[in-house]
Design an enzyme around this catalytic site. Structure first.
Site, PDB file in Angstrom:
ATOM      1  N   GLY A 172       0.862  -0.895  -0.047  1.00  0.00           N
ATOM      2  CA  GLY A 172       0.046   0.385  -0.174  1.00  0.00           C
ATOM      3  C   GLY A 172       1.374   0.660   0.034  1.00  0.00           C
ATOM      4  O   GLY A 172       0.912   2.555   0.527  1.00  0.00           O
ATOM      5  N   LYS A 173       1.969   1.327  -0.825  1.00  0.00           N
ATOM      6  CA  LYS A 173       2.643   2.380  -0.701  1.00  0.00           C
ATOM      7  C   LYS A 173       2.377   3.499  -1.620  1.00  0.00           C
ATOM      8  O   LYS A 173       2.606   4.635  -0.992  1.00  0.00           O
ATOM      9  CB  LYS A 173       4.286   1.887  -1.324  1.00  0.00           C
ATOM     10  CG  LYS A 173       5.045   2.616  -2.055  1.00  0.00           C
ATOM     11  CD  LYS A 173       6.737   2.440  -1.728  1.00  0.00           C
ATOM     12  CE  LYS A 173       6.467   1.485  -2.763  1.00  0.00           C
ATOM     13  NZ  LYS A 173       6.352   2.121  -4.169  1.00  0.00           N
TER      14      LYS A 173
ATOM     15  N   LYS B 134       7.648  10.955  -8.236  1.00  0.00           N
ATOM     16  CA  LYS B 134       7.733   9.463  -8.358  1.00  0.00           C
ATOM     17  C   LYS B 134       9.175   9.603  -9.522  1.00  0.00           C
ATOM     18  O   LYS B 134       8.857   9.629 -10.121  1.00  0.00           O
ATOM     19  CB  LYS B 134       6.556   9.062  -8.940  1.00  0.00           C
ATOM     20  CG  LYS B 134       6.706   7.683  -9.372  1.00  0.00           C
ATOM     21  CD  LYS B 134       6.549   6.384  -7.989  1.00  0.00           C
ATOM     22  CE  LYS B 134       6.684   5.183  -8.310  1.00  0.00           C
ATOM     23  NZ  LYS B 134       6.400   3.943  -7.547  1.00  0.00           N
TER      24      LYS B 134
ATOM     25  N   SER C 110       7.513   2.046 -13.655  1.00  0.00           N
ATOM     26  CA  SER C 110       7.263   1.209 -14.627  1.00  0.00           C
ATOM     27  C   SER C 110       5.447   1.396 -14.682  1.00  0.00           C
ATOM     28  O   SER C 110       4.856   2.055 -13.750  1.00  0.00           O
ATOM     29  CB  SER C 110       8.025  -0.039 -13.640  1.00  0.00           C
ATOM     30  OG  SER C 110       8.824   0.227 -13.713  1.00  0.00           O
TER      31      SER C 110
ATOM     32  N   ASP D  35       0.752   6.066 -10.696  1.00  0.00           N
ATOM     33  CA  ASP D  35       0.597   5.887  -9.676  1.00  0.00           C
ATOM     34  C   ASP D  35       0.525   7.723  -9.330  1.00  0.00           C
ATOM     35  O   ASP D  35      -0.300   8.500  -8.213  1.00  0.00           O
ATOM     36  CB  ASP D  35       1.866   6.063  -8.564  1.00  0.00           C
ATOM     37  CG  ASP D  35       2.721   4.660  -8.816  1.00  0.00           C
ATOM     38  OD1 ASP D  35       1.260   3.565  -8.827  1.00  0.00           O
ATOM     39  OD2 ASP D  35       3.650   3.934  -8.116  1.00  0.00           O
TER      40      ASP D  35
ATOM     41  N   GLU E  57       8.229   9.241  -3.775  1.00  0.00           N
ATOM     42  CA  GLU E  57       7.861   7.630  -3.856  1.00  0.00           C
ATOM     43  C   GLU E  57       9.030   6.550  -4.243  1.00  0.00           C
ATOM     44  O   GLU E  57       9.261   6.811  -6.311  1.00  0.00           O
ATOM     45  CB  GLU E  57       6.296   7.308  -4.183  1.00  0.00           C
ATOM     46  CG  GLU E  57       5.889   5.804  -4.162  1.00  0.00           C
ATOM     47  CD  GLU E  57       4.414   5.642  -4.731  1.00  0.00           C
ATOM     48  OE1 GLU E  57       4.267   4.266  -4.730  1.00  0.00           O
ATOM     49  OE2 GLU E  57       3.913   6.555  -4.985  1.00  0.00           O
ATOM     50  N   GLY E  58       9.059   6.308  -4.274  1.00  0.00           N
ATOM     51  CA  GLY E  58      10.262   4.808  -4.549  1.00  0.00           C
ATOM     52  C   GLY E  58       9.769   3.770  -5.443  1.00  0.00           C
ATOM     53  O   GLY E  58       8.314   3.793  -5.310  1.00  0.00           O
ATOM     54  N   ALA E  59      10.532   3.049  -6.481  1.00  0.00           N
ATOM     55  CA  ALA E  59       9.567   1.262  -6.924  1.00  0.00           C
ATOM     56  C   ALA E  59       9.331   0.620  -6.297  1.00  0.00           C
ATOM     57  O   ALA E  59      10.805  -0.031  -6.249  1.00  0.00           O
ATOM     58  CB  ALA E  59      10.271   1.314  -8.367  1.00  0.00           C
TER      59      ALA E  59
ATOM     60  N   ASN F   6       0.467  -0.300   7.371  1.00  0.00           N
ATOM     61  CA  ASN F   6      -0.612   0.047   7.252  1.00  0.00           C
ATOM     62  C   ASN F   6      -1.608  -1.171   7.475  1.00  0.00           C
ATOM     63  O   ASN F   6      -1.542  -2.013   6.775  1.00  0.00           O
ATOM     64  CB  ASN F   6      -0.682   0.266   5.253  1.00  0.00           C
ATOM     65  CG  ASN F   6      -1.409   0.523   4.525  1.00  0.00           C
ATOM     66  OD1 ASN F   6      -3.023   0.587   5.023  1.00  0.00           O
ATOM     67  ND2 ASN F   6      -1.272   0.548   3.071  1.00  0.00           N
TER      68      ASN F   6
END
Length: 230
Positions: free
Chosen positions: A17-18, A38, A42, A55, A115-117, A176
């Site tokens: 749930g990032k 971001k 991908s 995202d 936000e990372g991937a 979360n």
């Protein structure tokens, strides 16, 4: 109130749930002049002749704001790890380009939710540059998103220990509650206590199932730099 110029959101596992957590973090920081970023996406899709970040689209739709293309640097079509997506799309990812976009955003916004991937060891450039390298490049503390299900102690502690060994600061943990039937009166409370005791990290928030915002005062307390870090 003293906040970092940015916070890097990573998860302990997939499906954690990032993106949803990042969306709610943006909702809070947007009230104090913050934004969302971001760096590498991908699974981008084409719309009206342009590539769109799913995202960013979700985050913007949730917060009822127009889609903002400045919130991404690299958009890659294949829905796989960034390094492989870049190879398939024949895109050469340049970390310095990401850093330059990041520095530009820092000049314009009070703070940035990055936000990372995926998780800490996700490759961005094969055998050369990983998600943890990007965190170090941007010099941001990490917000770790963890579920509160069976297995969370192991996944969370492994990630925290890796971050500490790499010299990366952990701002705090967000648990979360991704399933409706979670019962925090039982083992979930013990999960949290064990992680706090083992890690020494007391700064945390709990996101309940389908919660649509963080309490603003609680969020600011969570994001504030501790006295020794100001």
């Amino acid at each position: 109130m003293k906040l970092s110029k940015g916070y890097f959101v990573i998860g302990t596992d997939t499906g954690i749930g990032k993106t949803y957590v990042s969306t709610l973090l943006f909702k809070g920081v947007s009230k104090i002049g913050g934004t969302y970023y971001k760096p590498v996406q991908s699974g981008a899709f084409e719309m009206f002749g342009k590539l769109i970040s799913p995202d960013v689209e979700f985050m913007c739709e949730f917060n009822k704001i127009p889609y903002n293309s400045e919130m991404t640097t690299y958009l890659l079509k294949p829905e796989v790890s960034p390094h492989l997506a870049a190879e398939i799309d024949e895109v050469e990812i340049d970390p310095e380009k990401i850093k330059n976009d990041w520095l530009e955003l820092k000049e314009r916004y009070s703070t940035i939710i990055v936000e990372g991937a995926g998780g800490l060891y996700v490759p961005i450039i094969r055998n050369r540059f990983y998600m943890y390298d990007l965190i170090k490049l941007l010099e941001t503390p990490v917000i770790l998103v963890s579920s509160n299900r069976v297995g969370t102690i192991n996944h969370t502690m492994m990630t925290i220990n890796c971050l500490k060994n790499m010299g990366i600061k952990v701002q705090g943990i967000i648990f979360n509650k991704i399933e409706k039937n979670f019962d925090r009166t039982g083992y979930e409370n013990d999960n949290i206590k064990v992680i706090q005791d083992m890690s020494g990290i007391k700064n945390m928030m709990i996101l309940d199932f389908e919660q649509e915002s963080f309490d603003q005062e609680e969020l600011i307390r969570f994001l504030e730099l501790r006295e020794e870090e100001k």
